[in-house]
Design an enzyme around this catalytic site. Structure first.
Site, PDB file in Angstrom:
ATOM      1  N   ARG A  90       0.631  -1.661  -0.161  1.00 17.32           N
ATOM      2  CA  ARG A  90      -0.059  -0.030   0.333  1.00 17.32           C
ATOM      3  C   ARG A  90       0.909   0.704   0.087  1.00 17.32           C
ATOM      4  O   ARG A  90       1.774   1.409   0.411  1.00 17.32           O
ATOM      5  CB  ARG A  90      -0.514   0.036   1.136  1.00 17.32           C
ATOM      6  CG  ARG A  90      -1.824  -0.945   1.321  1.00 17.32           C
ATOM      7  CD  ARG A  90      -3.141  -0.811   2.253  1.00 17.32           C
ATOM      8  NE  ARG A  90      -3.655   0.061   1.980  1.00 17.32           N
ATOM      9  CZ  ARG A  90      -4.366   0.574   3.241  1.00 17.32           C
ATOM     10  NH1 ARG A  90      -4.815  -0.153   4.509  1.00 17.32           N
ATOM     11  NH2 ARG A  90      -5.705   1.940   2.680  1.00 17.32           N
ATOM     12  N   GLN A 202     -14.878   2.123   7.892  1.00 17.91           N
ATOM     13  CA  GLN A 202     -14.543   1.482   8.939  1.00 17.91           C
ATOM     14  C   GLN A 202     -14.715   2.859   9.693  1.00 17.91           C
ATOM     15  O   GLN A 202     -14.285   1.965  11.114  1.00 17.91           O
ATOM     16  CB  GLN A 202     -12.558   2.460   9.066  1.00 17.91           C
ATOM     17  CG  GLN A 202     -11.810   1.393   7.342  1.00 17.91           C
ATOM     18  CD  GLN A 202     -11.738   2.262   5.920  1.00 17.91           C
ATOM     19  OE1 GLN A 202     -13.180   2.851   6.011  1.00 17.91           O
ATOM     20  NE2 GLN A 202     -10.524   1.938   5.306  1.00 17.91           N
ATOM     21  N   ASP A 243      -2.133   9.523   7.797  1.00 20.00           N
ATOM     22  CA  ASP A 243      -1.408   7.969   7.303  1.00 20.00           C
ATOM     23  C   ASP A 243      -0.044   9.267   7.104  1.00 20.00           C
ATOM     24  O   ASP A 243       0.718   8.317   6.600  1.00 20.00           O
ATOM     25  CB  ASP A 243      -1.691   7.897   6.254  1.00 20.00           C
ATOM     26  CG  ASP A 243      -3.366   6.458   6.486  1.00 20.00           C
ATOM     27  OD1 ASP A 243      -4.501   7.761   6.519  1.00 20.00           O
ATOM     28  OD2 ASP A 243      -3.436   5.489   6.797  1.00 20.00           O
ATOM     29  N   ASN A 253      -5.220  11.549   4.770  1.00 17.22           N
ATOM     30  CA  ASN A 253      -5.975  10.917   5.695  1.00 17.22           C
ATOM     31  C   ASN A 253      -6.233  10.639   4.655  1.00 17.22           C
ATOM     32  O   ASN A 253      -7.088  10.464   3.604  1.00 17.22           O
ATOM     33  CB  ASN A 253      -6.409  11.718   6.431  1.00 17.22           C
ATOM     34  CG  ASN A 253      -7.242  10.615   8.109  1.00 17.22           C
ATOM     35  OD1 ASN A 253      -5.936  10.156   8.362  1.00 17.22           O
ATOM     36  ND2 ASN A 253      -7.791  11.168   8.133  1.00 17.22           N
ATOM     37  N   LYS A 254      -7.402   9.528   5.376  1.00 19.06           N
ATOM     38  CA  LYS A 254      -8.618   8.694   4.924  1.00 19.06           C
ATOM     39  C   LYS A 254      -9.561   9.632   3.734  1.00 19.06           C
ATOM     40  O   LYS A 254     -10.061  10.727   5.003  1.00 19.06           O
ATOM     41  CB  LYS A 254      -9.688   7.644   5.800  1.00 19.06           C
ATOM     42  CG  LYS A 254     -10.893   6.965   4.752  1.00 19.06           C
ATOM     43  CD  LYS A 254     -10.638   6.171   3.916  1.00 19.06           C
ATOM     44  CE  LYS A 254      -9.082   5.532   4.651  1.00 19.06           C
ATOM     45  NZ  LYS A 254      -9.034   4.719   3.434  1.00 19.06           N
TER      46      LYS A 254
HETATM   47  C1  LIG Z   1      -3.568   6.249  12.491  1.00 23.89           C
HETATM   48  S1  LIG Z   1      -3.728   6.108  11.379  1.00 23.89           S
HETATM   49  C2  LIG Z   1      -5.099   5.702  10.762  1.00 23.89           C
HETATM   50  C3  LIG Z   1      -5.991   5.789   9.229  1.00 23.89           C
HETATM   51  O1  LIG Z   1      -5.757   4.614   8.833  1.00 23.89           O
HETATM   52  C4  LIG Z   1      -6.542   5.023   7.942  1.00 23.89           C
HETATM   53  O2  LIG Z   1      -6.643   4.304   6.114  1.00 23.89           O
HETATM   54  P1  LIG Z   1      -7.080   2.977   6.452  1.00 23.89           P
HETATM   55  O3  LIG Z   1      -7.781   2.162   6.968  1.00 23.89           O
HETATM   56  O4  LIG Z   1      -7.255   2.582   4.518  1.00 23.89           O
HETATM   57  O5  LIG Z   1      -5.116   1.969   6.493  1.00 23.89           O
HETATM   58  C5  LIG Z   1      -7.486   6.164   8.007  1.00 23.89           C
HETATM   59  O6  LIG Z   1      -7.080   6.814   7.259  1.00 23.89           O
HETATM   60  C6  LIG Z   1      -7.508   6.119   9.508  1.00 23.89           C
HETATM   61  O7  LIG Z   1      -6.952   7.511   9.847  1.00 23.89           O
END
Ligand SMILES: CSC[C@H]1O[C@H](OP(=O)(O)O)[C@H](O)[C@@H]1O
Length: 366
Positions: A90, A202, A243, A253-254
């Protein structure tokens, strides 16, 4: 964190001292299933498939992935191949590359026969460090929540969060949730609006599950409701994870985080980002132009998985057959929209100077 009264982390060394246990987050909230990672391929697929996810947890999983690889091949070529395999899983969370760099630094100059033990020692330390960092983030973020509570005369503090930056996204405690858990455990009256966080939900499947299990009052909301809530004064504080944070304080971030930051800015709502220092990428400045944004499969947008009323697990199509979908996993919030960064060394401004001053050993003069 505790699950059914038993303390657990999201990733752990099994009793054999070599294989790695973790939680299959794709099955939450309806099924709590743990799996055992035994090979490099297991670790890489766990990251790629989002069996594990969350920037710090991706990093810890990659670290243990190097250990599992060295069990099979501790040569220079084996070490290099393992890091390449894991690095390709990723692209956005910098913690993955940071952890691989830590593992290489720990073992590359050792003789082959000494590498495995050193790798497990470093991977275990990365996991332990993550927990300690997140506990510190909780302590520093607590002051923000306490200040709002004081301003409200002890009234309930209303927090909004996006995606899952909880203990499930880390080794334990979480980043955005660290101040929330710390304040809740201290007895402060708070409530969390949880963004469902399309397309993988999520928030709905992980954050709501975490907070509910911990007894934190929360309300699940559609992603598009955040602006309305802020416009009507129902949100005192936004806390999200990240991230990757750039040297100038831009926050990746997401997907959807940027829209929340815009709404917060427009309504004068403080917008904080919680992060451990391994999430800072001093090698990039302009997040919008320099951070690679992961694009995932269309099916994450066009299909939805869930549990039927009679307890069956099904996946259904929510869009017409054949319709195309784009699926950007992240976006970048410019530093100008960020109120502050909650780090293990305190709450700092989202600026190059503040980041370099807080983490001089990592900034390299950035
Ligand atoms: C504390 S990092 C959490 C961060 O990671 C998530 O992405 P993913 O679920 O795609 O790995 C999301 O950006 C969260 O804020």
């Amino acid at each position: 964190m505790k699950v059914d009264g038993r303390h657990t982390r999201t990733i752990w060394l099994e009793s054999d001292g070599v294989t790695v246990g973790t939680i299959d987050q794709r099955l939450l909230p309806h099924r709590y299933v743990t799996v055992r990672l035994e090979t490099l391929a297991d670790a890489a697929e766990a990251i790629r498939s989002m069996l594990v996810r969350g920037a710090p947890l991706i990093g810890a999983t990659a670290a243990y992935g190097v250990c599992l690889a060295l069990r099979e091949d501790a040569s220079d070529a084996g070490l290099e191949a393992a890091c390449e395999t894991l690095a390709k899983t990723r692209p956005t969370a910098i913690n993955l590359r940071w952890a691989l760099g830590e593992m290489l630094a720990a073992v590359r100059n050792l003789p082959r026969e000494a590498r495995l033990a050193a790798a497990y020692a470093r991977a275990n330390a990365i996991a332990d460090e993550d927990v300690a960092i997140n506990q510190a983030i909780g302590r520093h973020g607590l002051a923000l929540i306490e200040e709002i509570a004081r301003r409200k005369g002890g009234g309930r503090v209303e927090i909004l969060t996006h995606c899952n930056a909880g203990w499930l996204a880390t080794v334990d405690v979480g980043t955005a949730t660290a101040p929330i858990y710390t304040a809740h455990d201290k007895g402060l009256d708070l409530h969390v609006f949880v963004d469902e966080t399309r397309p993988r939900n999520q928030g709905a499947s992980l954050t709501a599950w975490e907070l509910t299990h911990h007894g934190v009052p929360c309300t699940l909301v559609a992603d598009n409701a955040g602006g309305h809530l802020m416009q009507h004064g129902q949100v005192d504080l936004v806390i999200v994870g990240t991230d990757r944070v750039t040297a100038q304080g831009d926050v990746c971030n997401k997907i959807g985080t940027y829209l929340k930051a815009l709404a917060a800015h427009d309504n004068g709502v403080p917008f904080y980002v919680a992060l451990p220092s391994p999430t800072i990428d001093f090698a990039v400045s302009d997040g919008v132009r320099e951070i690679p944004i992961e694009e995932r499969g269309e099916e994450e947008v066009t299909l939805m998985a869930g549990k039927t009323a009679d307890g069956r697990f099904e996946t259904v199509r929510i869009a017409p057959d054949g319709v195309r979908a784009s699926n950007y996993g992240f976006d970048v919030t410019p530093a100008r929209l960020v109120t502050g960064l909650i780090t293990e060394r305190g709450v700092i401004a989202p600026t190059r100077a503040a980041l370099a001053a807080a983490f001089p050993e990592r900034s390299g003069g950035a």
